[in-house]
Design an enzyme around this catalytic site. Structure first.
Site, PDB file in Angstrom:
ATOM      1  N   ALA A 286      24.273  26.528-124.796  1.00  9.26           N
ATOM      2  CA  ALA A 286      23.994  27.496-123.740  1.00  9.26           C
ATOM      3  C   ALA A 286      22.491  27.580-123.531  1.00  9.26           C
ATOM      4  O   ALA A 286      21.712  27.046-124.320  1.00  9.26           O
ATOM      5  CB  ALA A 286      24.539  28.875-124.115  1.00  9.26           C
ATOM      6  N   GLU A 320      22.180  33.935-127.009  1.00 13.19           N
ATOM      7  CA  GLU A 320      21.502  33.928-125.699  1.00 13.19           C
ATOM      8  C   GLU A 320      21.044  35.323-125.317  1.00 13.19           C
ATOM      9  O   GLU A 320      19.978  35.499-124.725  1.00 13.19           O
ATOM     10  CB  GLU A 320      22.425  33.353-124.623  1.00 13.19           C
ATOM     11  CG  GLU A 320      22.971  31.957-124.913  1.00 13.19           C
ATOM     12  CD  GLU A 320      21.930  30.957-125.363  1.00 13.19           C
ATOM     13  OE1 GLU A 320      20.779  31.013-124.864  1.00 13.19           O
ATOM     14  OE2 GLU A 320      22.240  30.120-126.238  1.00 13.19           O
TER      15      GLU A 320
HETATM   16 ZN   LIG Z   1      18.306  29.570-128.200  1.00 13.37          ZN
END
Ligand SMILES: [Zn+2]
Length: 925
Positions: A286, A320
């Protein structure tokens, strides 16, 4: 290097921005506003290779009259207008830079040009869904690929406010970091969306999303304590995957994370919206684009996923989210301090999963999976301190590794034990307050941590962050037991004795023979010390007299609770104990299995003993993540670390243990996650069942083994197009019930079986094609590529080799990132004897591939085709230096001292893996 911008091609074609150039540019330039228009009106035209892009940018210059440059990797620049002056593009534009001469104090530049659609996952990736023909696009920039989409100052410390405009089909989703502010008709069924301006941010975290994505929307209600307002939430994935999206669960995790990080950081979420797009052919897990995170669509589970996979997704979501503060709000100045965001996000992400989700055992997963990655990386000759020396972008690209993420996070876990959690969190809050919207370096974080904790941290970062290598810990047991350490920095050859705060546990068998903790002792090892006494007595102390007679079964576990980062060397009595007895506590079990795996990789424990312990004890591993990991390691142990002569026997033995797990008759329940995990590993193990040279004279036994394996694989496929006649009662369910009752058979299971059958020569191209035709998805198309390349025929290997080396299929179609890796995986899936003739052809290709492709595609090609599967020469570990593949690799390195460091790094690491496997094989019994 002198880096004065010039109109020379050597300067303007250079893609590999150096730290020195970045330093000079940020000393000269202050960026204000970007206004970027990307026109995807051509996106649906498969013949169109590029798109129009226009960037207007205002910035000031500290030294009027001097020059600088923009970064732009393009397919043609139409115009460059600087302060109203039209520059001669032939003069100022190179392949990747645009010279900006004679700057004023305050400047405005506008660049119009064409950029290229990508199939490598770098820049603006374009993907056509094979199941319905729909086109999807997304961007991925880190560390420096925004310049593949628009003209930028491509370095993290030149932050700007971005206003994006995106043109695309009117019925598409068009999205970016900030919400839509307005939309205008752009004619011919197109629309242009204007997005709200962003707060100040770096180029590498800007993002665009375009395509007929399915969308889910929800919200998070804010956080009164920190004053955070309501945040709109959204999710995106391809329409053909929408049925598999468990949006409620993802939203719940997202909300839990926002609550958790607000409680922890007390700084309101600074980016307005929180979107998460699950995208195809994604190169990584991600990316933390503020307001619009991109994630691999592997996290949309279209086949049944285990609890470990759900946990993995939650960990990524939290990682994230932690970046919204660590990285996005406060950003490293240059890639040397990449750890300052990645190690923190990794640590904070795991903490959030453990404390704010159902996966309360997240530190167990961290102990065996993340740390396992770090230990491997930290023993390569290429290892580096957590705070790295990153001279240029190519080096930066190679540094998204087990040191920067996993070792860094492990060391932060130790730092939290060292300074205390409250001090660490207070320091984080102060760090945000001081550096919000700006850039920071190591010293900035340590300065606040020293202030807040009151501890002198002069020595700690030197020992932990500025050295490389894995410390080793062991206990010298006796009247007064001592915890001992040693460590050498492989880069400098110097001894490193780090400070540790940790615990030592003692375990003895309970009535059921399971090892349970009987005592635990806190131990502090001072910096520079080779060890520390383990205090005896007390409630938490050493209770050797309690239940341990001489020669009694017992485990002494250094680093119990996994507080520090180290390879654990178990003493012989402890090894004997854990090879026969299960450990009840999941974190302790993970620590023990990590120790056994490290001992196997170091040639201190025969691969056969590791596999034997796995066969005996894995049924006791209730945690499916740890169970999968240990099974996977046993398969690797057979393939890489067992001597050739014992491989077949180990395969048969491990195969039998897996079949028992599949059968649901033992401790692994029919229909459970662990049964599914066993099937995955069984299919991998099966690929090797017909490997030539496994056991030269055991061909008959081998055939029996193959027959048994094929029966299991075919039972998975029974009733499917191209499946064989079912066993059992003659029905598909009956056949399966005889082998793996309750196993949920879906696309993933079918293709795991088909790939293994193809590798064994039991599924031909026609059968594979029919299976694909029955269910065409992005995933099955990739799995089909691997299976097709795995068919054990010399002609097939030749085709696969050519496809990977040229990056194209036989009919001339470009292989995207995932398809390229899939073909390479098939090429090496089984029968190393068929790949062997290609080994001499590998070395001469390397430099051409590196210069001819993006870093991402080149890394996949070179890593994917490396001849890793080799058998040791006779004559012991030291004889392996003469192995022809080792010799060829070393000769290549010796003959290419000037090859890019990033390319050399791949070859050095793969060669080191090979040497390790050969030495362990040669030492093995
Ligand atoms: Zn990272």
């Amino acid at each position: 290097m002198v880096t004065t911008p010039t109109a020379e091609p050597a300067f303007l074609d250079r893609t590999n921005l150096t730290r020195e150039e970045a330093r000079e540019r940020s000393a000269l330039v202050t960026v204000h506003d970007y206004d970027v228009h990307v026109d995807l009106g051509t996106a649906l035209d498969a013949q169109a290779t590029g798109f129009r892009t226009r960037t207007s940018l205002t910035f000031s210059c500290a030294d009027p009259g001097s020059s600088t440059f923009l970064d732009f990797i393009h397919d043609g620049v139409e115009s460059v207008v600087l302060n109203g002056r039209c520059l001669d593009t032939a003069q100022v534009c190179g392949g990747s830079r645009i010279l900006l001469p004679d700057l004023a104090g305050s400047n405005e530049v506008t660049v119009v040009g064409t950029a290229l659609y990508s199939t490598s996952g770098e820049g603006l990736h374009r993907f056509v869904d094979p199941s319905d023909g729909r086109t999807y696009l997304y961007t991925q920039y880190e560390p420096a690929d925004a310049r593949r989409v628009f003209a930028t100052f491509e370095q993290p410390d030149l932050k700007g406010r971005f206003t994006f405009h995106l043109t695309g089909p009117a019925d598409w989703v068009l999205a970016s970091n900030q919400p839509e502010a307005a939309r205008r008709d752009a004619g011919e069924g197109l629309v242009t969306v204007d997005f709200s301006p962003t707060p100040p941010m770096s180029t590498y975290i800007t993002t665009l999303l375009a395509g007929p994505y399915a969308v889910w929307e929800d919200r998070w209600d804010g956080h009164p304590g920190s004053g955070a307002p309501v945040v709109p939430l959204s999710l995106y994935c391809r329409r053909s995957m929408a049925g598999a999206m468990d949006a409620e669960r993802v939203f719940d995790t997202t909300r839990a994370g926002l609550d958790h990080f607000h409680d922890l950081f007390r700084v309101p979420y600074p980016w307005g919206r929180y979107g998460q797009a699950f995208v195809p052919e994604y190169n990584l897990g991600a990316m933390e684009n503020p307001g619009l995170v991109t994630l691999t669509e592997d996290y949309v589970f279209s086949s049944r996923a285990t609890r470990a996979q759900y946990e993995g997704r939650a960990t990524t979501i939290m990682h994230e989210m932690a970046h919204m503060w660590f990285g996005d709000l406060v950003t490293m100045r240059w890639w040397d301090d990449l750890w300052l965001k990645e190690s923190f996000a990794d640590y904070m992400g795991t903490l959030a999963v453990a404390e704010a989700t159902e996966f309360t055992d997240a530190w167990t997963t961290f102990a065996h999976r993340r740390k396992g990655w770090a230990y491997v990386q930290d023993q390569y000759p290429t290892t580096h301190p957590i705070v790295a020396d990153i001279a240029d972008l190519e080096a930066a690209r190679q540094n998204f590794d087990g040191i920067t993420y996993a070792k860094g996070a492990s060391v932060l876990k130790q730092l939290v034990a060292f300074v205390g959690r409250e001090a660490f969190m207070a320091a984080s809050r102060e760090y945000f307050a001081r550096h919000a919207w700006g850039n920071a370096a190591l010293q900035d974080f340590l300065a606040v941590l020293e202030e807040v904790s009151g501890r002198d941290l002069a020595d700690w970062p030197v020992q932990w962050l500025q050295t490389a290598g894995v410390p080793e810990l062991w206990v010298r047991d006796g009247e007064t037991p001592v915890l001992c350490q040693r460590g050498t920095d492989p880069a400098t050859g110097r001894q490193v004795l780090r400070p540790h705060v940790l615990r030592v546990g003692r375990y003895a068998p309970d009535d059921g023979g399971r090892l349970v903790r009987t005592a635990v002792t806190d131990v502090e090892v001072a910096s520079g010390a080779t060890g520390a006494h383990i205090a005896a007595g007390g409630a938490a102390g050493h209770e050797a007299a309690g239940g341990e007679g001489a020669g009694a079964v017992r485990l002494v576990l250094p680093n119990d609770e996994d507080l520090t980062y180290a390879k654990i060397r178990l003493d012989p009595a402890s090894v004997a104990a854990v090879l026969e007895h299960p450990v009840t506590d999941s974190l302790a079990a993970a620590t023990v299995w990590a120790a056994l795996w490290n001992m196997t990789r170091d040639g201190l424990l025969p691969a056969a003993d590791f596999v034997g312990a796995c066969c005996r004890l894995s049924g006791h591993l209730e945690d499916v993540g740890l169970y999968s990991q240990v099974l996977g390691q046993a398969e690797t142990a057979i393939r890489r670390y067992a001597p050739a002569g014992v491989r077949t026997g180990l395969r048969v033995r491990f195969g039998a243990a897996l079949r028992e797990a599949l059968s649901g008759s033992g401790s692994v329940v029919a229909g459970s996650d662990r049964q599914r995990a066993a099937m995955r590993v069984f299919a991998l193990l099966a690929r090797g069942a017909a490997d030539a040279g496994d056991a030269g004279d055991a061909e008959d036994a081998d055939h029996d083994a193959v027959r048994g394996v094929v029966t299991v694989l075919e039972s998975v496929l029974a009733g499917w197009p191209g499946g064989a006649r079912p066993a059992g009662d003659g029905t598909a369910e009956g056949g399966r019930a005889a082998v793996a009752p309750g196993l949920e058979v879906d696309a993933e299971m079918r293709w795991a079986a088909l790939q293994a059958l193809a590798a064994l020569g039991r599924a031909d191209q026609d059968r594979l094609d029919r299976a694909l035709a029955a269910e065409v998805t992005a995933q099955t198309a990739v799995w089909h590529r691997t299976a097709s390349a795995a068919v054990p025929e010399a002609r097939v290997r030749e085709q696969a080799w050519t496809a990977v080396i040229t990056g194209r299929t036989a009919d001339g179609r470009v292989l995207s990132n995932d398809h390229l890796s899939a073909v390479a995986a098939g090429f090496t899936a089984s029968r190393p004897d068929l790949a062997a003739p290609f080994t001499p052809r590998y070395w001469p290709e390397l430099t051409g591939i590196w210069t001819g492709r993006s870093n991402g595609l080149a890394s996949r090609t070179i890593g994917g085709l490396f001849p890793a599967a080799q058998d040791a020469l006779p004559g012991g570990p030291d004889a392996q230096d003469a192995h022809p593949v080792v010799a060829a690799a070393r000769a290549w390195l010796a003959e290419h001292p000037e090859a890019p460091r990033a390319l050399r790094r791949i070859v050095v690491e793969r060669t080191d893996d090979l040497v390790r496997s050969l030495r362990v094989q040669a030492a093995g019994r």
